[in-house]
Design a protein around this motif. Structure first.
Motif, PDB file in Angstrom:
ATOM      1  N   MET A  44      82.501  88.733  21.993  1.00 48.76           N
ATOM      2  CA  MET A  44      81.556  87.987  21.170  1.00 48.76           C
ATOM      3  C   MET A  44      81.340  88.760  19.863  1.00 48.76           C
ATOM      4  O   MET A  44      81.297  89.995  19.863  1.00 48.76           O
ATOM      5  N   LEU A  45      81.254  87.999  18.770  1.00 50.75           N
ATOM      6  CA  LEU A  45      81.138  88.612  17.436  1.00 50.75           C
ATOM      7  C   LEU A  45      79.722  88.475  16.904  1.00 50.75           C
ATOM      8  O   LEU A  45      79.031  87.485  17.178  1.00 50.75           O
ATOM      9  N   ASN A  46      79.317  89.449  16.124  1.00 47.71           N
ATOM     10  CA  ASN A  46      77.999  89.386  15.506  1.00 47.71           C
ATOM     11  C   ASN A  46      78.010  88.421  14.325  1.00 47.71           C
ATOM     12  O   ASN A  46      79.058  88.142  13.728  1.00 47.71           O
ATOM     13  N   ASP A  47      76.865  87.858  14.038  1.00 49.64           N
ATOM     14  CA  ASP A  47      76.656  87.129  12.781  1.00 49.64           C
ATOM     15  C   ASP A  47      75.191  87.324  12.412  1.00 49.64           C
ATOM     16  O   ASP A  47      74.414  87.909  13.177  1.00 49.64           O
ATOM     17  N   THR A  50      72.652  83.625  14.289  1.00 47.51           N
ATOM     18  CA  THR A  50      72.370  83.237  15.681  1.00 47.51           C
ATOM     19  C   THR A  50      71.209  84.071  16.206  1.00 47.51           C
ATOM     20  O   THR A  50      71.227  85.302  16.109  1.00 47.51           O
ATOM     21  N   PRO A  51      70.173  83.414  16.755  1.00 47.18           N
ATOM     22  CA  PRO A  51      69.031  84.187  17.268  1.00 47.18           C
ATOM     23  C   PRO A  51      69.437  85.076  18.452  1.00 47.18           C
ATOM     24  O   PRO A  51      70.259  84.683  19.288  1.00 47.18           O
ATOM     25  N   MET A  52      68.845  86.267  18.500  1.00 46.60           N
ATOM     26  CA  MET A  52      69.110  87.177  19.616  1.00 46.60           C
ATOM     27  C   MET A  52      68.830  86.502  20.950  1.00 46.60           C
ATOM     28  O   MET A  52      69.582  86.686  21.927  1.00 46.60           O
ATOM     29  N   VAL A  55      71.708  84.388  22.178  1.00 44.27           N
ATOM     30  CA  VAL A  55      72.837  85.186  22.664  1.00 44.27           C
ATOM     31  C   VAL A  55      72.549  85.701  24.073  1.00 44.27           C
ATOM     32  O   VAL A  55      73.405  85.647  24.966  1.00 44.27           O
ATOM     33  N   MET A  74      73.992  92.112  24.037  1.00 45.36           N
ATOM     34  CA  MET A  74      73.613  91.488  22.759  1.00 45.36           C
ATOM     35  C   MET A  74      73.329  92.554  21.698  1.00 45.36           C
ATOM     36  O   MET A  74      73.776  92.450  20.535  1.00 45.36           O
ATOM     37  N   ILE A  77      76.502  94.139  20.418  1.00 44.00           N
ATOM     38  CA  ILE A  77      77.174  93.261  19.452  1.00 44.00           C
ATOM     39  C   ILE A  77      76.436  93.325  18.102  1.00 44.00           C
ATOM     40  O   ILE A  77      77.057  93.455  17.034  1.00 44.00           O
ATOM     41  N   HIS A  78      75.125  93.244  18.180  1.00 43.92           N
ATOM     42  CA  HIS A  78      74.301  93.269  16.958  1.00 43.92           C
ATOM     43  C   HIS A  78      74.525  94.564  16.178  1.00 43.92           C
ATOM     44  O   HIS A  78      74.630  94.559  14.941  1.00 43.92           O
ATOM     45  N   LEU A 111      77.614  81.250  16.145  1.00 50.15           N
ATOM     46  CA  LEU A 111      78.133  82.254  17.097  1.00 50.15           C
ATOM     47  C   LEU A 111      79.622  82.047  17.379  1.00 50.15           C
ATOM     48  O   LEU A 111      80.068  80.931  17.601  1.00 50.15           O
TER      49      LEU A 111
HETATM   50  N1  TYC Z   1      72.658  89.526  14.480  1.00 51.86           N
HETATM   51  C1  TYC Z   1      71.903  88.448  15.065  1.00 51.86           C
HETATM   52  C2  TYC Z   1      70.473  88.492  14.578  1.00 51.86           C
HETATM   53  O1  TYC Z   1      70.044  89.494  14.009  1.00 51.86           O
HETATM   54  C3  TYC Z   1      71.897  88.517  16.599  1.00 51.86           C
HETATM   55  C4  TYC Z   1      73.249  88.333  17.185  1.00 51.86           C
HETATM   56  C5  TYC Z   1      73.675  89.153  18.211  1.00 51.86           C
HETATM   57  C6  TYC Z   1      74.100  87.331  16.735  1.00 51.86           C
HETATM   58  C7  TYC Z   1      74.897  89.019  18.814  1.00 51.86           C
HETATM   59  C8  TYC Z   1      75.356  87.157  17.320  1.00 51.86           C
HETATM   60  O2  TYC Z   1      76.975  87.809  18.939  1.00 51.86           O
HETATM   61  C9  TYC Z   1      75.745  87.993  18.347  1.00 51.86           C
HETATM   62  N2  TYC Z   1      69.734  87.407  14.780  1.00 51.86           N
END
Ligand code: TYC
Length: 118
Positions: A44-47, A50-52, A55, A74, A77-78, A111
């Motif tokens: 899974m990739l961060n962005d 997307t709310p924590m 995820v 999570m 990834i974050h 996500l």
């Molecule tokens: N970075 C996102 C945030 O601050 C949280 C997040 C975590 C998004 C993991 C994607 O795969 C993910 N809301």
């Protein structure tokens, strides 16, 4: 090298069988070699959007992680940009990517998950 020995019984009216009338011949056959299934990890990739909480819920729902483990994954990834959700056969891994992506799009989140050779 492995070989299986198969006793092939000749019926009474079999043609001359080269078994000197013993009633059976031994056939040697290579045992089929089956490779173990290749494994794939769902990454899974961060962005930034997307709310924590989404995820964490996705990791619980689709990857059967408990709340604490899902939260740790999570946060990894974050903080690091990516994380492994689980390791599966190709079909199962691909299905999980589809399901997570579909759920994220339905909820309006960007996500992303990818497959990698494990
Ligand atoms: N970075 C996102 C945030 O601050 C949280 C997040 C975590 C998004 C993991 C994607 O795969 C993910 N809301």
């Amino acid at each position: 090298m492995l070989a299986s020995h198969i006793l092939a019984s000749n019926g009474p009216d079999d043609a001359p069988s080269g078994d000197e009338g013993q009633g059976a011949v031994v056939v040697e056959r290579e045992t089929a070699k089956t490779e173990p299934p290749r494994l794939y990890q769902v990454v899974m990739l961060n962005d930034d959007y997307t709310p924590m909480e989404f995820v964490v819920l996705a990791l619980q729902e689709f990857f059967h992680r408990d709340f604490e483990t899902a939260t740790q994954i999570m946060l990894k990834i974050h903080n690091e940009g990516r994380g492994v959700c689980g390791v599966y056969s190709k079909d199962v891994a691909a299905t999980k990517v589809e399901l997570v992506t579909a759920a994220a799009r339905r909820a309006g989140h960007p996500l992303q998950c990818i497959l990698e050779n494990a």
